[in-house]
Design a protein around this motif. Structure first.
Motif, PDB file in Angstrom:
ATOM      1  N   ASP A  11      33.520  45.133  39.364  1.00  0.00           N
ATOM      2  CA  ASP A  11      32.388  44.292  39.744  1.00  0.00           C
ATOM      3  C   ASP A  11      31.241  44.544  38.776  1.00  0.00           C
ATOM      4  O   ASP A  11      30.974  45.698  38.398  1.00  0.00           O
ATOM      5  CB  ASP A  11      31.965  44.624  41.178  1.00  0.00           C
ATOM      6  CG  ASP A  11      30.912  43.647  41.678  1.00  0.00           C
ATOM      7  OD1 ASP A  11      31.288  42.544  42.089  1.00  0.00           O
ATOM      8  OD2 ASP A  11      29.723  44.004  41.636  1.00  0.00           O
ATOM      9  N   LEU A  43      30.509  35.231  32.101  1.00  0.00           N
ATOM     10  CA  LEU A  43      31.667  35.654  32.902  1.00  0.00           C
ATOM     11  C   LEU A  43      32.979  35.279  32.223  1.00  0.00           C
ATOM     12  O   LEU A  43      33.945  36.052  32.254  1.00  0.00           O
ATOM     13  CB  LEU A  43      31.610  35.004  34.288  1.00  0.00           C
ATOM     14  CG  LEU A  43      30.653  35.628  35.308  1.00  0.00           C
ATOM     15  CD1 LEU A  43      30.683  34.820  36.595  1.00  0.00           C
ATOM     16  CD2 LEU A  43      31.026  37.079  35.580  1.00  0.00           C
ATOM     17  N   ASP A  93      31.724  37.585  40.647  1.00  0.00           N
ATOM     18  CA  ASP A  93      31.711  38.495  39.504  1.00  0.00           C
ATOM     19  C   ASP A  93      32.673  39.661  39.701  1.00  0.00           C
ATOM     20  O   ASP A  93      32.615  40.645  38.964  1.00  0.00           O
ATOM     21  CB  ASP A  93      30.295  39.028  39.276  1.00  0.00           C
ATOM     22  CG  ASP A  93      29.779  39.804  40.484  1.00  0.00           C
ATOM     23  OD1 ASP A  93      30.030  39.361  41.620  1.00  0.00           O
ATOM     24  OD2 ASP A  93      29.146  40.857  40.279  1.00  0.00           O
ATOM     25  N   ALA A  94      33.551  39.574  40.694  1.00  0.00           N
ATOM     26  CA  ALA A  94      34.529  40.630  40.949  1.00  0.00           C
ATOM     27  C   ALA A  94      35.869  40.255  40.339  1.00  0.00           C
ATOM     28  O   ALA A  94      36.278  39.094  40.361  1.00  0.00           O
ATOM     29  CB  ALA A  94      34.683  40.865  42.446  1.00  0.00           C
ATOM     30  N   TYR A  95      36.563  41.252  39.822  1.00  0.00           N
ATOM     31  CA  TYR A  95      37.836  41.049  39.133  1.00  0.00           C
ATOM     32  C   TYR A  95      38.868  41.961  39.772  1.00  0.00           C
ATOM     33  O   TYR A  95      38.635  43.158  39.954  1.00  0.00           O
ATOM     34  CB  TYR A  95      37.664  41.381  37.643  1.00  0.00           C
ATOM     35  CG  TYR A  95      38.821  41.003  36.769  1.00  0.00           C
ATOM     36  CD1 TYR A  95      38.900  39.759  36.159  1.00  0.00           C
ATOM     37  CD2 TYR A  95      39.848  41.914  36.513  1.00  0.00           C
ATOM     38  CE1 TYR A  95      39.957  39.412  35.338  1.00  0.00           C
ATOM     39  CE2 TYR A  95      40.904  41.580  35.688  1.00  0.00           C
ATOM     40  CZ  TYR A  95      40.958  40.331  35.105  1.00  0.00           C
ATOM     41  OH  TYR A  95      42.005  39.994  34.291  1.00  0.00           O
ATOM     42  N   ASP A 126      41.518  39.618  31.020  1.00  0.00           N
ATOM     43  CA  ASP A 126      42.832  38.990  31.147  1.00  0.00           C
ATOM     44  C   ASP A 126      43.780  39.478  30.046  1.00  0.00           C
ATOM     45  O   ASP A 126      44.972  39.733  30.292  1.00  0.00           O
ATOM     46  CB  ASP A 126      42.715  37.465  31.061  1.00  0.00           C
ATOM     47  CG  ASP A 126      42.092  36.866  32.323  1.00  0.00           C
ATOM     48  OD1 ASP A 126      41.997  37.584  33.340  1.00  0.00           O
ATOM     49  OD2 ASP A 126      41.693  35.688  32.277  1.00  0.00           O
ATOM     50  N   PHE A 135      35.667  38.127  31.427  1.00  0.00           N
ATOM     51  CA  PHE A 135      36.935  38.096  32.162  1.00  0.00           C
ATOM     52  C   PHE A 135      38.104  37.685  31.269  1.00  0.00           C
ATOM     53  O   PHE A 135      39.243  38.079  31.527  1.00  0.00           O
ATOM     54  CB  PHE A 135      36.826  37.160  33.358  1.00  0.00           C
ATOM     55  CG  PHE A 135      36.004  37.734  34.492  1.00  0.00           C
ATOM     56  CD1 PHE A 135      35.539  39.046  34.448  1.00  0.00           C
ATOM     57  CD2 PHE A 135      35.681  36.981  35.602  1.00  0.00           C
ATOM     58  CE1 PHE A 135      34.787  39.585  35.479  1.00  0.00           C
ATOM     59  CE2 PHE A 135      34.941  37.506  36.650  1.00  0.00           C
ATOM     60  CZ  PHE A 135      34.485  38.818  36.579  1.00  0.00           C
ATOM     61  N   LYS A 168      43.045  37.822  41.206  1.00  0.00           N
ATOM     62  CA  LYS A 168      42.031  36.776  41.343  1.00  0.00           C
ATOM     63  C   LYS A 168      40.686  37.299  40.863  1.00  0.00           C
ATOM     64  O   LYS A 168      40.509  38.498  40.605  1.00  0.00           O
ATOM     65  CB  LYS A 168      41.910  36.330  42.795  1.00  0.00           C
ATOM     66  CG  LYS A 168      41.535  37.447  43.768  1.00  0.00           C
ATOM     67  CD  LYS A 168      41.557  36.945  45.205  1.00  0.00           C
ATOM     68  CE  LYS A 168      41.330  38.104  46.185  1.00  0.00           C
ATOM     69  NZ  LYS A 168      41.385  37.646  47.591  1.00  0.00           N
ATOM     70  N   THR A 169      39.755  36.370  40.756  1.00  0.00           N
ATOM     71  CA  THR A 169      38.346  36.714  40.558  1.00  0.00           C
ATOM     72  C   THR A 169      37.582  36.104  41.728  1.00  0.00           C
ATOM     73  O   THR A 169      37.888  35.000  42.180  1.00  0.00           O
ATOM     74  CB  THR A 169      37.801  36.155  39.232  1.00  0.00           C
ATOM     75  OG1 THR A 169      37.933  34.731  39.232  1.00  0.00           O
ATOM     76  CG2 THR A 169      38.544  36.730  38.045  1.00  0.00           C
ATOM     77  N   LYS A 205      47.166  40.008  37.241  1.00  0.00           N
ATOM     78  CA  LYS A 205      45.843  39.585  37.689  1.00  0.00           C
ATOM     79  C   LYS A 205      46.000  38.844  39.015  1.00  0.00           C
ATOM     80  O   LYS A 205      46.788  37.908  39.123  1.00  0.00           O
ATOM     81  CB  LYS A 205      45.186  38.689  36.656  1.00  0.00           C
ATOM     82  CG  LYS A 205      43.834  38.139  37.111  1.00  0.00           C
ATOM     83  CD  LYS A 205      43.274  37.154  36.113  1.00  0.00           C
ATOM     84  CE  LYS A 205      41.984  36.518  36.611  1.00  0.00           C
ATOM     85  NZ  LYS A 205      41.443  35.515  35.667  1.00  0.00           N
TER      86      LYS A 205
END
Length: 437
Positions: free
Chosen positions: A253, A273, A297-299, A281, A277, A293-294, A291
């Motif tokens: 985050d 972002l 702003d969290a990954y 990835d 991101f 999800k996003t 991966k």
């Protein structure tokens, strides 16, 4: 012979010309083999006629003519089989094969007429029609080539025979009728080849567009779902769900992102972002992580699913370290001051796809919640891991050092012992530190 009818997938060809060239190679080979079989079947009959009719020299000449035809067709077959076959050779091979079938017959008629001092026999329109239509059907090369092949026979028949003083039109067949029949034979064949070419080109373009659309859909689907899940989903609409005894989940985050959105235009926020991101990835793919999800702003990524992975904790730890390094590089390149909190936990999860629209591959279970808490209760630029993840890394990976943090109060979990993961200093890091001091 079934190999001649084999359909090669369109995606193997870079262009229509490439596909057309390969197709014509196969069809030329097929047409030549049919011609060879045709003459071979008549050869015993002609030989028997020669032996029983008193060794007629004209029958012998006919046998020699057919043997010459077969030799030329074998030469064409050899040329097709040659390595580094060039597309322009199709022209020469087609004309050689075509004239060996149709023109050598006319040579035989000319010789017979000259040898017997009689007018040439009535033109065999049936053999012309059979020859031209068979070629147009089996070997539909471009119509101008068929026209050249036909004109070669027609010009020889009317021109050369006339110059040699042989009669080319018999009283029973008026010249106008002969020319009209010849015209329609050629016209039908060439129009057939022309329209076949148009249809073939349009069919290739349509199939190419369908294939490209299918490949695009496939790429989009694989961007949403893991490949094994996508394959299952294409098989049917059944519920896709699976339990995994142990995986490692990472949440990351961006710190103080809400405040950042209040001071930056929306386009800048989205672009920022996307850049960050996108780098994450690439890291996930290179480390073999999935991966998930996003969210804002969290990954979120995970290791050990949908395919089991023995070193899932080590893979996630390695990515976490690279994420912090990548973000530091991004800050230096873009003059930003973004920091990241990362949380990691290891344990069982349930994974699957739910919904009918905008479906996504997701995870459920206490492991996911705990990993999220590791992130939300972490520190900026830090990697906080749970006791479970620590036990797996500490036992098999000496690339990291761990600082115990806690026990601390985790929302919904109570007091937990957690650890901050840091990469061990390498000899290069120590030398740089000494130099800077």
């Amino acid at each position: 012979m079934l190999g001649f009818f084999r359909v090669t997938p369109i995606h193997e060809f870079a262009s229509y010309a490439h596909w057309r060239h390969q197709f014509m190679q196969r069809r030329l080979r097929l047409g030549i083999l049919f011609g060879l079989f045709y003459f071979v079947t008549f050869l015993p009959l002609d030989t028997l006629t020669y032996l029983t009719d008193g060794h007629d020299p004209f029958v012998l000449l006919w046998i020699i003519t057919n043997l010459a035809r077969m030799a030329l067709l074998l030469l064409c077959l050899w040329l097709i089989r040659k390595q580094n076959y060039r597309p322009r050779q199709i022209i020469a091979v087609f004309l050689l094969a075509s004239w060996s079938i149709s023109l050598l017959h006319r040579f035989h008629e000319t010789y017979t007429g000259l040898a017997t001092n009689t007018p040439i026999a009535e033109p065999d329109l049936f053999s012309w029609a059979l020859s031209f239509i068979t070629q147009a059907t089996l070997v539909p090369v471009s119509w101008p080539l068929h026209l050249i092949s036909q004109l070669g026979v027609i010009v020889y028949y009317f021109g050369v025979n006339s110059l040699l003083g042989l009669q080319v039109v018999t009283p029973g067949l008026p010249a106008a009728s002969l020319l009209l029949n010849t015209f329609w034979i050629c016209c039908i064949c060439n129009c057939s080849v022309y329209f076949y070419e148009k249809l073939s080109r349009a069919n290739f373009a349509t199939n190419r567009q369908l294939l490209e659309a299918q490949e695009k859909s496939e790429r989009l689907l694989l961007n949403i779902l893991p490949r094994p899940i996508a394959e299952q989903l294409k098989q049917g609409p059944d519920i896709i769900a699976e339990s995994f005894a142990e995986v490692t989940v990472l949440f990351a985050d961006i710190v103080n992102f809400t405040q950042l959105t209040e001071t930056q235009p929306a386009a800048n926020i989205v672009d920022l972002l996307n850049q960050v991101f996108s780098r994450f990835d690439q890291l996930a793919e290179s480390h073999g992580l999935e991966k998930i999800k996003t969210i804002g702003d969290a990954y979120m990524v995970a290791a050990g699913l949908p395919q089991p992975q023995a070193n899932h904790a080590a893979a996630v730890a390695a990515m976490a370290v690279k994420m912090q390094e990548t973000l530091a590089e991004f800050n230096a390149q873009t003059n930003q001051n973004i920091s990241l909190r990362i949380g990691i936990h290891t344990g069982p999860v349930v994974a699957g796809v739910i919904g009918l629209k905008k479906f996504a591959y997701d995870l459920w279970g206490d492991t996911v919640n705990t990993a999220s808490r590791m992130e939300s209760h972490g520190i900026p630029n830090g990697i906080q891991i749970s006791e479970a993840t620590y036990q797996r890394l500490q036992a098999c990976d000496d690339r990291y050092q761990f600082r115990q943090r806690g026990p601390i109060v985790i929302k919904g979990k109570g007091r937990m012992v957690t650890y901050l993961l840091e990469p061990c200093a390498t000899d290069v890091d120590i030398d740089q530190a000494v130099t800077q001091s």
